[in-house]
Scaffold this active site. Structure first.
Site, mmCIF file in Angstrom:
data_model
loop_
_atom_site.group_PDB
_atom_site.id
_atom_site.type_symbol
_atom_site.label_atom_id
_atom_site.label_comp_id
_atom_site.label_asym_id
_atom_site.label_seq_id
_atom_site.Cartn_x
_atom_site.Cartn_y
_atom_site.Cartn_z
ATOM 1 N N ALA A 229 0.876 -1.182 -0.001
ATOM 2 C CA ALA A 229 0.066 -0.030 0.034
ATOM 3 C C ALA A 229 0.826 1.332 -0.076
ATOM 4 O O ALA A 229 2.055 1.365 0.656
ATOM 5 C CB ALA A 229 -0.962 -0.031 1.407
ATOM 6 N N HIS A 230 0.380 2.395 -0.642
ATOM 7 C CA HIS A 230 0.926 3.625 -0.347
ATOM 8 C C HIS A 230 0.993 3.944 0.658
ATOM 9 O O HIS A 230 -0.034 3.917 1.553
ATOM 10 C CB HIS A 230 0.193 4.691 -1.296
ATOM 11 C CG HIS A 230 0.739 5.856 -1.701
ATOM 12 N ND1 HIS A 230 0.812 6.882 -0.828
ATOM 13 C CD2 HIS A 230 1.419 6.339 -2.875
ATOM 14 C CE1 HIS A 230 1.571 8.127 -0.982
ATOM 15 N NE2 HIS A 230 1.833 7.704 -2.374
ATOM 16 N N PRO A 231 2.003 4.868 1.222
ATOM 17 C CA PRO A 231 2.135 5.136 2.799
ATOM 18 C C PRO A 231 1.313 6.249 3.160
ATOM 19 O O PRO A 231 0.857 6.257 4.441
ATOM 20 C CB PRO A 231 3.607 5.693 2.888
ATOM 21 C CG PRO A 231 3.847 6.120 1.591
ATOM 22 C CD PRO A 231 3.353 5.154 0.736
ATOM 23 N N SER A 232 0.549 7.097 2.364
ATOM 24 C CA SER A 232 -0.540 7.829 2.910
ATOM 25 C C SER A 232 -1.720 8.012 2.141
ATOM 26 O O SER A 232 -2.819 8.252 2.607
ATOM 27 C CB SER A 232 0.212 9.254 2.732
ATOM 28 O OG SER A 232 0.604 9.699 1.462
ATOM 29 N N PHE A 236 -4.738 2.580 -2.223
ATOM 30 C CA PHE A 236 -3.759 2.489 -3.454
ATOM 31 C C PHE A 236 -2.832 1.605 -3.017
ATOM 32 O O PHE A 236 -1.553 1.488 -2.514
ATOM 33 C CB PHE A 236 -2.921 3.885 -3.370
ATOM 34 C CG PHE A 236 -2.190 4.458 -4.600
ATOM 35 C CD1 PHE A 236 -1.164 3.566 -5.140
ATOM 36 C CD2 PHE A 236 -2.392 5.719 -5.135
ATOM 37 C CE1 PHE A 236 -0.652 4.020 -6.240
ATOM 38 C CE2 PHE A 236 -1.873 5.892 -6.182
ATOM 39 C CZ PHE A 236 -0.874 5.154 -7.033
#
Length: 415
Positions: A229-232, A236
């Site tokens: 996953a995207h960190p923020s 995503f």
């Protein structure tokens, strides 16, 4: 003419990182002359298995299309004189050796400027030509660990993980190609060459980008994330479907609203827990559980059709073979064929750089020293007596027998 047809580059390179960078320049028309050390059997990439036979391998083919090869022992006085004549007739010297080697080998700008004031000397090494690690060999796997990449890759509960590809090597090669072209531009403008000091270490550190900015300016701790996953940004990431995996990328609020509709849960878009980037990040685990349950209810192909129709950025997690057979791969002409005397017709991936209307050149990789006679006679204008003297002095080494790969020390930046 292709964009770089008026550029000649002497490449003292081996294996992956260096040859990958110069491959792009050769495909764009540059005359890349590989100097191969006859004492070690030339570029170690020639001996990488599988699909390797004698001094030929598909690994070597993948990195050395459209180049020329000459066997030259730079440790001999005759080999050095040939090299210096090549410098007089070239635009750049490009190498991927250990950081302390270019100076020892005499292939820096200060060592060569008396031969050609405009020569550009581009060194791609593991750790650069300065600093406490400059004399250490560098390999992609090491750099992914040292630069923090492995700490960010894989599942949170799993071990640090390397990327499936040698991304540091390939990125380093591209950065070196950019540096070399920038140096050539300046040299032609100003009439003075220079050194370009590029390293895999610097490349890997620079690619930390926004996680580095967050870590340097706050108490943020970059860490591995569930299913990549995207960190923020949420959602995503990769999601498991009924029969495989897909990636969904809601990088804008409008994409999140479309996704909620596509999975039959439009109320999620306005739910106070999920109605903004900030709230979705704060409630990531809860939202991820909801989405994973939804995506497990149907196949990857079905979800890709639904999400694409809804305007949600998405894509399947393909195997390598599936990626190579993707209709877009074929439509973009990303597969090229070359003819090889040992392997026959070889299909491989094209380089991504597209400049102008002419397609990239399409020539196979050279056999070791295949172009030596032509380079000596036509480029340097040596008479046969001169070539014979150089051969007898050992300038070209013992070309008749290849060295077993078992006795070759492999690896980028480790010559």
């Amino acid at each position: 003419m292709r964009p770089l047809e008026d550029v000649r580059i002497i490449a003292i390179e081996q294996y992956g990182a260096g040859p990958f960078g110069s491959l792009h320049l050769a495909d764009l028309g540059a005359d890349v002359i590989k100097i191969e050390d006859p004492s070690s059997g030339g570029d170690v990439g020639r001996y990488v298995v599988p699909l390797q036979d004698g001094e030929d391998s598909l690994f070597f083919e993948a990195f050395n299309r459209n180049k020329r090869s000459i066997s030259l022992d730079l440790s001999t006085s005759g080999g050095r004189r040939v090299f210096e004549d090549l410098v007089r007739n070239s635009d750049a010297v490009y190498s991927n050796l250990r950081g302390d080697v270019p100076s020892k080998l005499g292939i820096t700008y200060d060592a060569l400027k008396h031969l050609n004031p405009k020569i550009v000397c581009c060194s791609l090494s593991g750790f650069g030509m300065s600093g406490p690690r400059s004399a250490q060999p560098g390999y992609d796997y090491l750099l992914q660990g040292i630069a923090g990449w492995m700490d960010l890759t894989g599942e949170p509960s799993g071990p640090p993980t390397k990327s499936g590809l040698s991304v540091v090597d390939y990125s380093g090669g591209l950065v070196a190609a950019i540096a070399l072209l920038s140096g050539l531009h300046a040299a032609r403008r100003d009439g003075v060459g220079m050194d370009c000091d590029v390293s895999l270490f610097d490349t890997a550190i620079s690619m930390l980008t926004y996680p580095a900015a967050w870590a340097l300016n706050s108490d943020f701790v970059p860490e591995r994330t569930h299913h990549s996953a995207h960190p923020s940004i949420v959602p995503f990431q990769a999601f498991p479907s009924e029969d495989g995996w897909l990636v969904v990328a809601c990088a804008k609020e409008k994409f999140w609203a479309r996704l909620a509709d596509a999975i039959g849960r439009p109320e999620l878009a306005v739910d106070a827990r999920f109605n903004s980037f900030a709230t979705r990040r704060a409630n990531r685990e809860e939202l991820t559980d909801i989405l994973e349950a939804a995506f497990r209810s149907d196949t990857t192909v079905s979800w890709i059709e639904k999400l694409t129709a809804a305007g949600v950025p998405c894509g399947p997690v393909n195997t390598v073979r599936e990626a190579l057979a993707d209709p877009h791969t074929l439509a973009r002409n990303m597969l090229v064929e070359t003819e090889h005397p040992r392997f026959g017709t070889i299909t491989q991936v094209a380089t991504a750089a597209r400049v102008g209307s002419l397609p990239p050149a399409r020539g196979r990789a050279p056999a070791r020293d295949e172009d030596g006679p032509e380079i000596l006679r036509n480029l340097l204008g040596y008479p046969e007596t001169r070539i014979r003297e150089l051969r007898e002095s050992g300038a070209f080494g013992e070309h008749s027998s290849a060295v077993s790969p078992a006795v070759i020390e492999t690896g980028d930046a480790n010559v």
